[in-house]
Motif scaffolding. Structure first.
Motif, PDB file in Angstrom:
ATOM      1  N   ILE A 123       0.831  -1.204   0.000  1.00  0.00           N
ATOM      2  CA  ILE A 123       0.000   0.000   0.000  1.00  0.00           C
ATOM      3  C   ILE A 123       0.867   1.256   0.000  1.00  0.00           C
ATOM      4  O   ILE A 123       0.543   2.246  -0.630  1.00  0.00           O
ATOM      5  CB  ILE A 123      -0.942   0.006   1.221  1.00  0.00           C
ATOM      6  CG1 ILE A 123      -1.871  -1.211   1.178  1.00  0.00           C
ATOM      7  CG2 ILE A 123      -1.764   1.295   1.275  1.00  0.00           C
ATOM      8  CD1 ILE A 123      -2.724  -1.359   2.414  1.00  0.00           C
ATOM      9  N   CYS A 124       2.002   1.212   0.719  1.00  0.00           N
ATOM     10  CA  CYS A 124       2.866   2.376   0.891  1.00  0.00           C
ATOM     11  C   CYS A 124       4.239   2.101   0.301  1.00  0.00           C
ATOM     12  O   CYS A 124       4.654   0.954   0.140  1.00  0.00           O
ATOM     13  CB  CYS A 124       3.023   2.720   2.375  1.00  0.00           C
ATOM     14  SG  CYS A 124       1.484   2.830   3.299  1.00  0.00           S
ATOM     15  N   MET A 125       4.975   3.174   0.004  1.00  0.00           N
ATOM     16  CA  MET A 125       6.333   3.054  -0.508  1.00  0.00           C
ATOM     17  C   MET A 125       7.106   4.325  -0.207  1.00  0.00           C
ATOM     18  O   MET A 125       6.535   5.354   0.155  1.00  0.00           O
ATOM     19  CB  MET A 125       6.334   2.814  -2.017  1.00  0.00           C
ATOM     20  CG  MET A 125       5.739   3.969  -2.814  1.00  0.00           C
ATOM     21  SD  MET A 125       6.108   3.908  -4.579  1.00  0.00           S
ATOM     22  CE  MET A 125       7.874   4.202  -4.583  1.00  0.00           C
ATOM     23  N   GLY A 126       8.434   4.244  -0.365  1.00  0.00           N
ATOM     24  CA  GLY A 126       9.285   5.414  -0.223  1.00  0.00           C
ATOM     25  C   GLY A 126      10.616   5.154  -0.889  1.00  0.00           C
ATOM     26  O   GLY A 126      11.009   3.998  -1.096  1.00  0.00           O
ATOM     27  N   VAL A 127      11.332   6.229  -1.249  1.00  0.00           N
ATOM     28  CA  VAL A 127      12.578   6.140  -2.003  1.00  0.00           C
ATOM     29  C   VAL A 127      13.687   6.809  -1.211  1.00  0.00           C
ATOM     30  O   VAL A 127      13.447   7.805  -0.518  1.00  0.00           O
ATOM     31  CB  VAL A 127      12.433   6.806  -3.388  1.00  0.00           C
ATOM     32  CG1 VAL A 127      13.714   6.708  -4.191  1.00  0.00           C
ATOM     33  CG2 VAL A 127      11.278   6.174  -4.160  1.00  0.00           C
ATOM     34  N   SER A 128      14.922   6.277  -1.325  1.00  0.00           N
ATOM     35  CA  SER A 128      16.041   6.889  -0.610  1.00  0.00           C
ATOM     36  C   SER A 128      16.912   7.698  -1.563  1.00  0.00           C
ATOM     37  O   SER A 128      16.640   8.864  -1.823  1.00  0.00           O
ATOM     38  CB  SER A 128      16.872   5.821   0.108  1.00  0.00           C
ATOM     39  OG  SER A 128      17.465   4.936  -0.825  1.00  0.00           O
ATOM     40  N   ASN A 136       1.282   2.049   7.924  1.00  0.00           N
ATOM     41  CA  ASN A 136       1.786   3.372   7.593  1.00  0.00           C
ATOM     42  C   ASN A 136       3.295   3.292   7.413  1.00  0.00           C
ATOM     43  O   ASN A 136       3.994   2.621   8.173  1.00  0.00           O
ATOM     44  CB  ASN A 136       1.440   4.367   8.701  1.00  0.00           C
ATOM     45  CG  ASN A 136       1.898   5.781   8.369  1.00  0.00           C
ATOM     46  OD1 ASN A 136       1.214   6.525   7.687  1.00  0.00           O
ATOM     47  ND2 ASN A 136       3.082   6.154   8.859  1.00  0.00           N
ATOM     48  N   LEU A 137       3.796   3.979   6.390  1.00  0.00           N
ATOM     49  CA  LEU A 137       5.222   3.998   6.085  1.00  0.00           C
ATOM     50  C   LEU A 137       5.620   5.417   5.732  1.00  0.00           C
ATOM     51  O   LEU A 137       4.975   6.073   4.905  1.00  0.00           O
ATOM     52  CB  LEU A 137       5.515   3.058   4.909  1.00  0.00           C
ATOM     53  CG  LEU A 137       6.932   3.047   4.342  1.00  0.00           C
ATOM     54  CD1 LEU A 137       7.920   2.484   5.362  1.00  0.00           C
ATOM     55  CD2 LEU A 137       6.974   2.214   3.059  1.00  0.00           C
ATOM     56  N   TRP A 138       6.676   5.913   6.393  1.00  0.00           N
ATOM     57  CA  TRP A 138       7.194   7.253   6.113  1.00  0.00           C
ATOM     58  C   TRP A 138       8.674   7.134   5.798  1.00  0.00           C
ATOM     59  O   TRP A 138       9.425   6.462   6.500  1.00  0.00           O
ATOM     60  CB  TRP A 138       6.977   8.186   7.294  1.00  0.00           C
ATOM     61  CG  TRP A 138       7.709   9.477   7.175  1.00  0.00           C
ATOM     62  CD1 TRP A 138       8.863   9.858   7.806  1.00  0.00           C
ATOM     63  CD2 TRP A 138       7.356  10.586   6.334  1.00  0.00           C
ATOM     64  NE1 TRP A 138       9.230  11.118   7.425  1.00  0.00           N
ATOM     65  CE2 TRP A 138       8.335  11.582   6.523  1.00  0.00           C
ATOM     66  CE3 TRP A 138       6.307  10.817   5.450  1.00  0.00           C
ATOM     67  CZ2 TRP A 138       8.282  12.808   5.853  1.00  0.00           C
ATOM     68  CZ3 TRP A 138       6.260  12.035   4.787  1.00  0.00           C
ATOM     69  CH2 TRP A 138       7.233  13.013   4.991  1.00  0.00           C
ATOM     70  N   VAL A 139       9.140   7.794   4.721  1.00  0.00           N
ATOM     71  CA  VAL A 139      10.519   7.674   4.273  1.00  0.00           C
ATOM     72  C   VAL A 139      11.055   9.053   3.920  1.00  0.00           C
ATOM     73  O   VAL A 139      10.369   9.856   3.266  1.00  0.00           O
ATOM     74  CB  VAL A 139      10.626   6.760   3.030  1.00  0.00           C
ATOM     75  CG1 VAL A 139      12.081   6.606   2.601  1.00  0.00           C
ATOM     76  CG2 VAL A 139      10.007   5.399   3.303  1.00  0.00           C
ATOM     77  N   ASP A 140      12.284   9.355   4.361  1.00  0.00           N
ATOM     78  CA  ASP A 140      12.999  10.519   3.850  1.00  0.00           C
ATOM     79  C   ASP A 140      14.454  10.120   3.637  1.00  0.00           C
ATOM     80  O   ASP A 140      14.791   8.936   3.624  1.00  0.00           O
ATOM     81  CB  ASP A 140      12.836  11.736   4.760  1.00  0.00           C
ATOM     82  CG  ASP A 140      13.503  11.591   6.121  1.00  0.00           C
ATOM     83  OD1 ASP A 140      14.207  10.586   6.343  1.00  0.00           O
ATOM     84  OD2 ASP A 140      13.309  12.479   6.964  1.00  0.00           O
ATOM     85  N   THR A 162       4.549   1.906  11.135  1.00  0.00           N
ATOM     86  CA  THR A 162       3.598   1.657  12.223  1.00  0.00           C
ATOM     87  C   THR A 162       2.632   0.572  11.762  1.00  0.00           C
ATOM     88  O   THR A 162       2.419   0.369  10.565  1.00  0.00           O
ATOM     89  CB  THR A 162       2.786   2.919  12.589  1.00  0.00           C
ATOM     90  OG1 THR A 162       2.040   3.351  11.436  1.00  0.00           O
ATOM     91  CG2 THR A 162       3.702   4.050  13.032  1.00  0.00           C
ATOM     92  N   SER A 163       2.042  -0.128  12.720  1.00  0.00           N
ATOM     93  CA  SER A 163       1.098  -1.175  12.366  1.00  0.00           C
ATOM     94  C   SER A 163       0.066  -1.328  13.472  1.00  0.00           C
ATOM     95  O   SER A 163       0.127  -0.664  14.512  1.00  0.00           O
ATOM     96  CB  SER A 163       1.832  -2.499  12.130  1.00  0.00           C
ATOM     97  OG  SER A 163       2.098  -3.147  13.357  1.00  0.00           O
ATOM     98  N   MET A 164      -0.870  -2.243  13.263  1.00  0.00           N
ATOM     99  CA  MET A 164      -1.921  -2.489  14.235  1.00  0.00           C
ATOM    100  C   MET A 164      -1.420  -3.245  15.460  1.00  0.00           C
ATOM    101  O   MET A 164      -2.184  -3.529  16.367  1.00  0.00           O
ATOM    102  CB  MET A 164      -3.053  -3.268  13.571  1.00  0.00           C
ATOM    103  CG  MET A 164      -3.746  -2.513  12.447  1.00  0.00           C
ATOM    104  SD  MET A 164      -4.587  -1.021  12.993  1.00  0.00           S
ATOM    105  CE  MET A 164      -6.017  -1.735  13.805  1.00  0.00           C
ATOM    106  N   ASP A 165      -0.106  -3.587  15.499  1.00  0.00           N
ATOM    107  CA  ASP A 165       0.440  -4.172  16.718  1.00  0.00           C
ATOM    108  C   ASP A 165       0.894  -3.096  17.703  1.00  0.00           C
ATOM    109  O   ASP A 165       1.561  -3.393  18.693  1.00  0.00           O
ATOM    110  CB  ASP A 165       1.594  -5.138  16.414  1.00  0.00           C
ATOM    111  CG  ASP A 165       2.734  -4.483  15.638  1.00  0.00           C
ATOM    112  OD1 ASP A 165       2.796  -3.236  15.581  1.00  0.00           O
ATOM    113  OD2 ASP A 165       3.564  -5.218  15.087  1.00  0.00           O
ATOM    114  N   ALA A 200       1.746   8.606  10.560  1.00  0.00           N
ATOM    115  CA  ALA A 200       2.895   9.071  11.330  1.00  0.00           C
ATOM    116  C   ALA A 200       3.947   9.626  10.381  1.00  0.00           C
ATOM    117  O   ALA A 200       4.173   9.093   9.294  1.00  0.00           O
ATOM    118  CB  ALA A 200       3.484   7.950  12.173  1.00  0.00           C
ATOM    119  N   ILE A 201       4.588  10.714  10.806  1.00  0.00           N
ATOM    120  CA  ILE A 201       5.648  11.368  10.045  1.00  0.00           C
ATOM    121  C   ILE A 201       6.762  11.693  11.018  1.00  0.00           C
ATOM    122  O   ILE A 201       6.512  12.117  12.149  1.00  0.00           O
ATOM    123  CB  ILE A 201       5.136  12.654   9.365  1.00  0.00           C
ATOM    124  CG1 ILE A 201       4.062  12.312   8.326  1.00  0.00           C
ATOM    125  CG2 ILE A 201       6.276  13.414   8.697  1.00  0.00           C
ATOM    126  CD1 ILE A 201       3.413  13.525   7.688  1.00  0.00           C
TER     127      ILE A 201
END
Length: 342
Positions: free
Chosen positions: A222-227, A262-266, A273-276, A315-316
């Motif tokens: 569902i989510c992605m990010g690039v470095s 949820n996935l946040w990348v910079d 984050t997850s439901m756990d 989350a950020i």
């Protein structure tokens, strides 16, 4: 409050601020870390600006329709907020913190579902889920009246785009996630952008660098990010994967017990984050042929028995803090800020 610190050898986090309970669930979150400002939009179409210090929001505005996308940008002319809340594909640029109109630019005939500025604020990416090709334009076309009339843009030849991310350290490169075929196979493709002057006009060119499909037995992310522009991360169920843009698997993390939501990348960190009820924070390391991820800390989110079904929906983070939305399913939310003592 329903949060506690979970200490790891490399650091810890402490909650330093929370908003009052928002009776309508927060759906969108954006931040400007260097100004300590956060922006939220809830189910009731209320747009708010927070300074993550005071109880009351700095500014509030009711949007005329549901918000589809939210992007905050800090420029040499100051901070701006870009919002898509119109079903006819308009992007509105607003002042910060006053939320006054600066401009309105039409991009599609349908709502803009994805809206992302490049790290250097040169490019603006916009996409709709109506099987139309996504577009990349000049960011300042949203701010400057003369340029806005020309509105230079280019369509990327990729339908069914569902996520996009600019490379923080390769500012003309963008990676897109897409779904293809009746089986909804997930793929990733990467473009480099450039401009040239032709007959007195600015023309944008997009060059495809690489593209690949994930294995059919892998759960669609569902989510992605690039470095750095040559690799990216995404979640699949409870797992976090690091791939090159050509499709080579570099790392797999199995820290979460439940699906990552949820996935946040910079350029410095990755936050999951997850439901756990756990945050996991990873740091980019530069040793070897490829950068890799190193787990640096995690925080536990503890719910209240009196207020069940709370979870971190968004989350950020930056190098010193985490801002997150703690929600109840289809109900209220609060905005929370952690200080990270690394």
């Amino acid at each position: 409050m329903f949060l506690r610190t979970f200490k790891q050898p490399n650091g810890q986090g402490t909650m330093i601020w929370s908003s009052p309970v928002q009776q309508s669930r927060i759906m969108h979150l954006a931040t400007l870390p260097h100004t300590h400002l956060a922006f939220t939009v809830d189910l009731e179409r209320t747009l708010k600006v927070w300074n993550c210090q005071d109880e009351d929001a700095l500014a509030t505005r009711i949007t005329p329709r549901a918000c589809f996308s939210l992007e905050a940008c800090l420029t040499k002319d100051g901070p701006f907020l870009m919002v898509s809340w119109h079903s006819e594909g308009d992007i509105y640029t607003l002042t910060v913190p006053g939320l006054r109109n600066v401009s309105k630019v039409n991009v599609f005939k349908y709502n803009v579902d994805l809206l992302h500025c490049s790290p250097d604020r040169k490019w603006i990416f916009a996409s709709t889920h109506q099987h139309h090709l996504p577009k990349v334009g000049i960011f300042h076309s949203l701010l400057t009246e003369t340029v806005r009339r020309q509105n230079p843009s280019v369509s990327l030849p990729l339908s069914s785009c569902c996520r996009a991310y600019w490379a923080p350290r390769r500012i003309n490169r963008i990676t897109l996630m897409f779904r293809r075929g009746s089986s909804q196979k997930t793929g990733f493709t990467t473009y480099d952008l450039a401009t040239e002057r032709t007959e007195g006009r600015t023309v944008i060119q997009a060059h495809q660098i690489t593209s690949f499909l994930l294995p059919v037995d892998m759960e669609s992310p569902i989510c992605m990010g690039v470095s750095d522009g040559n690799m990216f991360v995404f979640e699949s169920g409870p797992y976090l994967f690091l791939f090159t843009i050509s499709g080579l698997l570099l790392q797999q993390f199995e820290d979460h017990q439940r699906t990552i939501s949820n996935l946040w990348v910079d350029s410095l960190y990755v936050l999951t984050t997850s439901m756990d009820d756990l945050f996991y924070r990873y740091m980019w390391e530069e040793e070897g042929r490829y950068p890799y991820l190193k787990s640096c800390c995690h925080l536990a989110h503890i719910g209240s028995n009196q207020i069940p079904s709370r979870f971190v929906s968004k989350a950020i983070c930056d190098n010193s803090s985490i801002v997150c939305v703690v929600s109840r399913t289809r109900e209220s939310s609060i905005l929370v800020m952690y200080s990270l003592n690394m």
